[in-house]
Enzyme design. Structure first.
Site, PDB file in Angstrom:
ATOM      1  N   CYS A 125       0.841  -1.201   0.000  1.00  0.00           N
ATOM      2  CA  CYS A 125       0.000   0.000   0.000  1.00  0.00           C
ATOM      3  C   CYS A 125       0.873   1.248   0.000  1.00  0.00           C
ATOM      4  O   CYS A 125       1.404   1.642   1.043  1.00  0.00           O
ATOM      5  CB  CYS A 125      -0.935  -0.001   1.215  1.00  0.00           C
ATOM      6  SG  CYS A 125      -1.993   1.461   1.314  1.00  0.00           S
ATOM      7  N   CYS A 128      -0.411   4.053   2.194  1.00  0.00           N
ATOM      8  CA  CYS A 128      -0.200   3.846   3.626  1.00  0.00           C
ATOM      9  C   CYS A 128       1.248   4.098   4.038  1.00  0.00           C
ATOM     10  O   CYS A 128       1.513   4.729   5.064  1.00  0.00           O
ATOM     11  CB  CYS A 128      -0.560   2.416   4.019  1.00  0.00           C
ATOM     12  SG  CYS A 128      -2.140   1.830   3.421  1.00  0.00           S
ATOM     13  N   ASP A 129       2.188   3.581   3.247  1.00  0.00           N
ATOM     14  CA  ASP A 129       3.581   3.520   3.676  1.00  0.00           C
ATOM     15  C   ASP A 129       4.541   4.399   2.877  1.00  0.00           C
ATOM     16  O   ASP A 129       5.727   4.466   3.203  1.00  0.00           O
ATOM     17  CB  ASP A 129       4.072   2.071   3.615  1.00  0.00           C
ATOM     18  CG  ASP A 129       3.237   1.136   4.480  1.00  0.00           C
ATOM     19  OD1 ASP A 129       2.751   1.602   5.524  1.00  0.00           O
ATOM     20  OD2 ASP A 129       3.068  -0.038   4.101  1.00  0.00           O
TER      21      ASP A 129
END
Length: 295
Positions: A125, A128-129
């Site tokens: 992701c 997300c990261d």
């Protein structure tokens, strides 16, 4: 005893909950991953009427709207289900009908140390990261819309982005391909696949195999984002008929082969998996459940 039990809290499950509650059906949503993949998407630009939406915020608004209508939400991942009888059961929950909206999870590369490097350089992701790799060298594996979108997002914050695709052309839409054009820090590796993850405590690079001539090379990377598709979350639903890839078979009313069981969103066989199609499935499944209960 609920009228409807919804497994999954993504856009399909949350829309189904809204429509069920508005039909005065007592429904409960068991959501293991609140918001589903939508909540992990930083930028949503193809949802009609919301050209610059935040996935997490959109997911939260869907939940709040369903709750205002009367739907119940429980943070719970079902471990066992029984769907063939007149009463549908999932752990300690029972209902007269069930809507399966568990979605799909990221497909993995299948390499030896992949799981051990999750959170140590390997991610599924970018939204997300990606922020953890600001100013660093990263790779993206894949050639579809998700991979192209990840590469575009990462190009804004990373020093270098290496897009690794096993074919000689991207499967991404024309709009996504156009957005990638002209990025000075984007490097595309055609006809290549990752065969090994190089790491000490953290990822330090990958081995690329050329599918054209069979040669291998090492590519130094600080992070690797895998975007090679999804695997349907259907492991609990052996009673429901599935296609060759494991997706649940359901008609356009979302009915499955089991009476009173419906499948909505990415978990079912369909030609397009997007937030907008998941939302449509959710509304249709709620109508189908309401008709089933009425008749």
């Amino acid at each position: 005893m609920y009228d409807v039990m919804i497994l999954g809290g993504g856009p399909a499950g949350r829309t189904a909950a809204l429509y069920c509650a508005r039909s005065a059906l007592r429904c409960v949503v068991l959501e293991g991953t609140p918001g589903g993949q939508m909540a992990l998407t930083q930028h949503v630009d193809n949802y009609p009427g919301l050209p610059d939406a935040d996935g997490f915020a959109l997911a939260q608004k869907m939940r709040e709207q369903a709750q205002r209508a009367g739907a119940e939400f429980v943070a719970h991942t079902a471990e066992s289900v029984s769907l063939a009888g007149n009463v549908k059961k999932a752990d300690g929950f029972s209902a007269k009908t069930a809507i399966l909206a568990t979605g799909a999870s990221a497909r993995r590369l299948g390499l030896a140390n992949e799981a051990a490097l999750l959170g140590r350089g390997v991610s599924y992701c970018a939204a997300c990261d990606g922020a953890f790799f600001r100013g660093k060298r990263v790779g993206v594996v894949g050639g579809g819309n998700t991979a192209a979108g990840d590469a575009l997002l990462l190009s804004r914050i990373c020093s270098e982005v290496h897009l690794i695709h096993r074919r000689d052309a991207l499967r991404a839409s024309a709009a996504e391909r156009q957005a990638l054009c002209g990025l000075d820090n984007l490097h595309i590796h055609w006809n290549c696949e990752v065969t090994e993850l190089l790491a000490d405590e953290f990822l330090r690079g990958v081995v690329l195999l050329s599918l054209a001539d069979g040669s291998s090379e090492e590519l130094a990377l600080d992070g690797l984002f895998v975007a090679i598709g999804r695997v349907p979350e259907t492991g609990l639903f052996s009673e429901v008929e599935q296609d060759a890839r494991g997706y649940l078979k359901a008609d356009e009313t979302t009915r499955t082969n089991l009476h009173g069981v419906f499948a909505a969103g990415d978990v079912r066989t369909k030609p397009l998996r997007q937030i907008v199609t998941a939302v449509a499935d959710g509304a249709v499944s709620a109508l189908a459940a309401e008709k089933f209960l009425r008749h």
